[in-house]
Design a protein around this motif. Structure first.
Motif, PDB file in Angstrom:
ATOM      1  N   ALA A 103       0.841  -1.203   0.000  1.00  0.00           N
ATOM      2  CA  ALA A 103       0.000   0.000   0.000  1.00  0.00           C
ATOM      3  C   ALA A 103       0.877   1.255   0.000  1.00  0.00           C
ATOM      4  N   ASN A 104       0.339   2.341  -0.522  1.00  0.00           N
ATOM      5  CA  ASN A 104       1.021   3.625  -0.514  1.00  0.00           C
ATOM      6  C   ASN A 104       0.883   4.204   0.894  1.00  0.00           C
ATOM      7  N   LEU A 105       1.871   3.923   1.735  1.00  0.00           N
ATOM      8  CA  LEU A 105       1.797   4.285   3.146  1.00  0.00           C
ATOM      9  C   LEU A 105       1.678   5.795   3.352  1.00  0.00           C
ATOM     10  N   GLY A 106       2.401   6.574   2.548  1.00  0.00           N
ATOM     11  CA  GLY A 106       2.329   8.024   2.681  1.00  0.00           C
ATOM     12  C   GLY A 106       0.923   8.554   2.443  1.00  0.00           C
ATOM     13  N   LEU A 107       0.295   8.104   1.376  1.00  0.00           N
ATOM     14  CA  LEU A 107      -1.066   8.531   1.063  1.00  0.00           C
ATOM     15  C   LEU A 107      -2.035   8.103   2.160  1.00  0.00           C
ATOM     16  N   VAL A 108      -1.925   6.859   2.585  1.00  0.00           N
ATOM     17  CA  VAL A 108      -2.849   6.355   3.607  1.00  0.00           C
ATOM     18  C   VAL A 108      -2.664   7.124   4.913  1.00  0.00           C
ATOM     19  N   ARG A 109      -1.430   7.416   5.292  1.00  0.00           N
ATOM     20  CA  ARG A 109      -1.187   8.180   6.519  1.00  0.00           C
ATOM     21  C   ARG A 109      -1.834   9.563   6.436  1.00  0.00           C
ATOM     22  N   LEU A 110      -1.681  10.245   5.311  1.00  0.00           N
ATOM     23  CA  LEU A 110      -2.306  11.565   5.149  1.00  0.00           C
ATOM     24  C   LEU A 110      -3.819  11.473   5.262  1.00  0.00           C
TER      25      LEU A 110
END
Length: 123
Positions: A103-110
């Motif tokens: 998963a795109n961790l940066g996007l999910v965190r935002l």
């Protein structure tokens, strides 16, 4: 006017829509481990997820207190087949996010931070 649960459900649906297939499940959980609202796959036990998320946050708060590093902003667990994150929503609630491997961790965190803030405003 929609109930709090209905408002939280809308916020969770927005997180799922904004993250595509990266997020496989999401739940708003109380610090007692009680799931307030969830959007989880059928193979995830809602009650266990709530208990695990609350336990993870409880332990993390104790550890961060012992280490004197301040309040936990997020918890990330990376496993062979996926990721699991927990974010505080104020002092009494949590956002639990289940993700697929890769998963795109940066996007999910935002998106998860925005979701936590939105749920906080509802509660």
């Amino acid at each position: 006017m929609p109930s709090r649960q209905e408002q939280i459900a809308v916020v969770l649906e927005r997180l799922l829509a904004n993250t595509g297939s990266d997020v496989t499940g999401v739940a708003a959980v109380s610090m007692d481990g009680i799931v307030l609202v969830s959007r989880l796959s059928a193979d995830v036990n809602e009650d266990r997820l709530g208990a695990v998320a609350a336990t993870m946050m409880g332990v993390t708060r104790r550890v961060s207190g012992e280490l004197r590093i301040g309040a936990a902003e997020e918890i990330i667990m990376k496993a062979r087949e996926g990721l699991f994150m927990v974010f505080p929503i104020g002092e009494q609630n949590l956002l639990a996010v289940h993700m697929r491997q890769g998963a795109n961790l940066g996007l999910v965190r935002l998106e998860a931070r925005e979701t936590s803030a939105a749920i906080s405003r509802v509660l």
